[in-house]
Design a protein around this motif. Structure first.
Motif, short mmCIF file in Angstrom:
data_model
loop_
_atom_site.label_atom_id
_atom_site.label_comp_id
_atom_site.label_asym_id
_atom_site.label_seq_id
_atom_site.Cartn_x
_atom_site.Cartn_y
_atom_site.Cartn_z
N ILE A 51 0.83 -1.20 0.00
CA ILE A 51 0.00 0.00 0.00
C ILE A 51 0.87 1.25 0.00
O ILE A 51 0.65 2.18 -0.80
CB ILE A 51 -0.95 -0.01 1.20
N ASN A 52 1.87 1.28 0.87
CA ASN A 52 2.71 2.48 0.96
C ASN A 52 3.55 2.70 -0.29
O ASN A 52 3.74 3.84 -0.71
CB ASN A 52 3.61 2.38 2.20
N GLU A 53 4.01 1.62 -0.91
CA GLU A 53 4.78 1.79 -2.15
C GLU A 53 3.89 2.23 -3.30
O GLU A 53 4.34 2.95 -4.20
CB GLU A 53 5.54 0.51 -2.48
N ASN A 54 2.62 1.83 -3.30
CA ASN A 54 1.69 2.36 -4.29
C ASN A 54 1.52 3.86 -4.10
O ASN A 54 1.53 4.62 -5.07
CB ASN A 54 0.33 1.66 -4.18
N ILE A 55 1.36 4.29 -2.85
CA ILE A 55 1.21 5.72 -2.60
C ILE A 55 2.47 6.48 -3.02
O ILE A 55 2.40 7.51 -3.72
CB ILE A 55 0.88 5.97 -1.12
N ASP A 56 3.63 5.98 -2.65
CA ASP A 56 4.89 6.64 -3.02
C ASP A 56 5.03 6.75 -4.54
O ASP A 56 5.40 7.80 -5.06
CB ASP A 56 6.08 5.85 -2.47
#
Length: 238
Positions: free
Chosen positions: A123-128
């Motif tokens: 999830i966080n790498e998608n946001i980044d």
């Protein structure tokens, strides 16, 4: 603003073990979709989270949220899904823009309701990546040889496996960019292109890759459901 979007618009079940959509089947002690939603709620980078549900199941979804979600209920919005994946995404975007207006700084992280094991890292790498590249897709390298057949009877091609990936979700976009791509599709393309990232590819846009995980399983069939229950220590429904 960053918006989570859980896609739960389907009503059918290919598993033939229940008359309810598979996202509402129990997984351990709560429905599949609640496990998925909890993963998004735990990510504090989401300003709001939207769940696109078939109109017949909106009340049921609201009841599940009331029963199972203990914190941050106010961040969750249940809205009507569409006739297919992409129309559900567009319905969610419509509701986002009704609530918060249009902006070049609005991003959407879309995710299958039946992928309950998505990790915080994914999830966080998608946001980044969506903040950096405006469009990204979660994938894992293909481990088996991929065979293509145009007629379903004989091999047409065996592509180089080093170039092959299996798509997962989340799929994430700058909202205005996705709207632009979608508006450029013909009605025929809208019916055929059920994958949001393929819209970008067809329109000649760049979609960057985020490393997924084998455990980010999509529960589509009975074997998938059995694997998911084993992963969580639950039992199949009768």
């Amino acid at each position: 603003m960053i918006f989570g979007a859980i896609l739960a618009g389907g009503v059918g079940s290919r598993m033939n073990i229940s008359d309810m959509p598979k996202q509402f089947l129990p997984l351990g002690d709560k429905p599949i979709i609640i496990h998925t939603l909890e993963k998004f709620i735990m990510c504090e980078r989401f300003d709001e989270i939207y769940v696109g549900v078939h109109p017949n199941w909106i009340g049921h979804m609201g009841d599940l949220i009331y029963k199972h979600i203990k914190v941050n209920k106010e961040r969750i919005h249940v809205v009507e899904g569409g006739s297919d994946r992409n129309s559900t995404i567009m319905n969610i975007i419509h509701e986002i823009e009704k609530d918060y207006g249009e902006s070049e700084e609005h991003y959407i992280i879309t995710h299958d309701s039946v992928r309950p094991f998505v990790s915080a890292r994914i999830i966080n790498e998608n946001i980044d990546n969506v903040l950096k590249y405006r469009a990204c897709d979660t994938v894992i390298p293909a481990t088996d040889t991929i065979v293509t057949s145009l007629d379903g009877e004989k091999i047409s091609e065996i592509p180089n496996r080093a170039w092959m990936y299996q798509g997962q979700t989340p799929q994430s976009f700058q909202i205005n960019l996705l709207k632009k791509w979608y508006s450029e599709l013909t009605e025929e393309e809208k019916c055929i292109l059920t994958d949001a990232c393929k819209i970008g590819v067809v329109r000649g846009g760049d979609v960057h890759l985020v490393r997924g995980e084998v455990s980010n399983l999509k529960i589509t069939t009975v074997p998938d459901y059995k694997i998911a229950q084993a992963m969580i220590g639950g039992n199949l429904i009768d």
